[in-house]
Write a protein that holds these residues in place. Sequence first.
Motif, PDB file in Angstrom:
ATOM      1  N   ALA A   8       0.836  -1.197   0.000  1.00 31.62           N
ATOM      2  CA  ALA A   8       0.000   0.000   0.000  1.00 31.62           C
ATOM      3  C   ALA A   8       0.866   1.240   0.000  1.00 31.62           C
ATOM      4  O   ALA A   8       2.084   1.184   0.075  1.00 31.62           O
ATOM      5  N   ALA A   9       0.207   2.412  -0.096  1.00 26.80           N
ATOM      6  CA  ALA A   9       0.935   3.670  -0.018  1.00 26.80           C
ATOM      7  C   ALA A   9       1.595   3.779   1.337  1.00 26.80           C
ATOM      8  O   ALA A   9       0.983   3.471   2.363  1.00 26.80           O
TER       9      ALA A   9
ATOM     10  N   ALA B  58      -5.849  -5.566  -6.430  1.00 22.83           N
ATOM     11  CA  ALA B  58      -5.753  -4.162  -6.043  1.00 22.83           C
ATOM     12  C   ALA B  58      -4.861  -3.383  -7.001  1.00 22.83           C
ATOM     13  O   ALA B  58      -5.173  -2.247  -7.379  1.00 22.83           O
ATOM     14  N   LEU B  59      -3.748  -4.008  -7.422  1.00 20.80           N
ATOM     15  CA  LEU B  59      -2.852  -3.355  -8.375  1.00 20.80           C
ATOM     16  C   LEU B  59      -3.544  -3.150  -9.719  1.00 20.80           C
ATOM     17  O   LEU B  59      -3.451  -2.071 -10.324  1.00 20.80           O
ATOM     18  N   GLU B  60      -4.255  -4.168 -10.192  1.00 17.88           N
ATOM     19  CA  GLU B  60      -4.958  -4.050 -11.470  1.00 17.88           C
ATOM     20  C   GLU B  60      -6.026  -2.968 -11.406  1.00 17.88           C
ATOM     21  O   GLU B  60      -6.214  -2.211 -12.367  1.00 17.88           O
ATOM     22  N   ALA B  61      -6.744  -2.898 -10.283  1.00 18.14           N
ATOM     23  CA  ALA B  61      -7.773  -1.872 -10.133  1.00 18.14           C
ATOM     24  C   ALA B  61      -7.148  -0.477 -10.134  1.00 18.14           C
ATOM     25  O   ALA B  61      -7.674   0.460 -10.752  1.00 18.14           O
ATOM     26  N   ARG B  62      -6.004  -0.352  -9.468  1.00 19.02           N
ATOM     27  CA  ARG B  62      -5.324   0.943  -9.428  1.00 19.02           C
ATOM     28  C   ARG B  62      -4.850   1.341 -10.828  1.00 19.02           C
ATOM     29  O   ARG B  62      -5.008   2.489 -11.249  1.00 19.02           O
ATOM     30  N   GLN B  63      -4.280   0.375 -11.562  1.00 21.50           N
ATOM     31  CA  GLN B  63      -3.826   0.661 -12.922  1.00 21.50           C
ATOM     32  C   GLN B  63      -4.987   1.013 -13.839  1.00 21.50           C
ATOM     33  O   GLN B  63      -4.875   1.899 -14.691  1.00 21.50           O
TER      34      GLN B  63
ATOM     35  N   ASP C 193      -7.793   2.419 -12.930  1.00 25.70           N
ATOM     36  CA  ASP C 193      -8.221   3.778 -12.582  1.00 25.70           C
ATOM     37  C   ASP C 193      -7.289   4.817 -13.195  1.00 25.70           C
ATOM     38  O   ASP C 193      -7.734   5.853 -13.699  1.00 25.70           O
ATOM     39  N   GLN C 194      -5.999   4.524 -13.165  1.00 29.00           N
ATOM     40  CA  GLN C 194      -5.027   5.455 -13.735  1.00 29.00           C
ATOM     41  C   GLN C 194      -5.202   5.560 -15.251  1.00 29.00           C
ATOM     42  O   GLN C 194      -5.143   6.653 -15.818  1.00 29.00           O
ATOM     43  N   GLN C 195      -5.448   4.410 -15.915  1.00 29.64           N
ATOM     44  CA  GLN C 195      -5.655   4.418 -17.364  1.00 29.64           C
ATOM     45  C   GLN C 195      -6.925   5.172 -17.718  1.00 29.64           C
ATOM     46  O   GLN C 195      -6.969   5.934 -18.681  1.00 29.64           O
ATOM     47  N   SER C 196      -7.985   4.959 -16.928  1.00 32.03           N
ATOM     48  CA  SER C 196      -9.250   5.646 -17.184  1.00 32.03           C
ATOM     49  C   SER C 196      -9.091   7.155 -17.055  1.00 32.03           C
ATOM     50  O   SER C 196      -9.613   7.919 -17.874  1.00 32.03           O
TER      51      SER C 196
END
Length: 269
Positions: free
Chosen positions: A32-33, A75-80, A82-85
Amino acid sequence: MRPIRALTDGDTMPFRLARPATAALILAAGLAAPTAQAQEFDPASMTPAQREAFGAEIRAYLLDNPEVIMEAVAALEARQADQQSAADSDLVAAHRDALMDDGYSFVGGNPEGDITVVEFSDYRCGYCRRAFPEVEELIASDGNIRFVLKEFPILGEGSVASSRFAIATQLEAGGDAYKQVHDALMVLEQDPTEPVLRRLAETLGLDADAILARMSDPEVERRIRETRALAEQLQINGTPSFVIGDQMLRGYVPLQGMRQIVEDQRDAG
């Protein structure tokens, strides 16, 4: 939560985690952060023996709880995603005029619709053909979608010939004729040779000679070139690709998924 104490050379016992939950805490701190508490733990301060013991404890915990790895990957895929979106939304905003109203792409559906759907399509693309009836159903059943078609031939000479023929039809005979040709090309089984295209035009009651001659018009090449440049700026390299409102969809999306995105865009607007 009590901070995790960094180990020092003065420790007399090999480093050992009191319970698996502590290992999970350290793992989470790494995935996590970083927080102020997590930053107090400094693996660089460990001795080789302590580092080996620490790694063994983490390994044992992950073997006992492998679902943690899948949760971290998700979680990593979801974060990526969101960043792509977010990046895609910025691209759409930066090129909105060229996407929504370039002055030459066919506009169908409801020209005054509250949501614009843009499709980058190739007539020889299997997924474009699969999406074709579903996009038609989306537009017809909604009644309030403005639909923009982008000629984006990327799958070889047959794709280019088909797009040239469609654009030449638009230039020669107008938007209604273009849409007829577009629909016919989306289900055409033969290679788009000149005899096949001639027969298609004649079947639709169009002037085949005029349209075939118009395929070499510089305006046809300009439109294809500009659409390709726009796709490159949007980082689109496959078909079908869609823009719905401010959201970009890179690939085929089933009808129900497109309906949900349209609804979400309306709610957000």
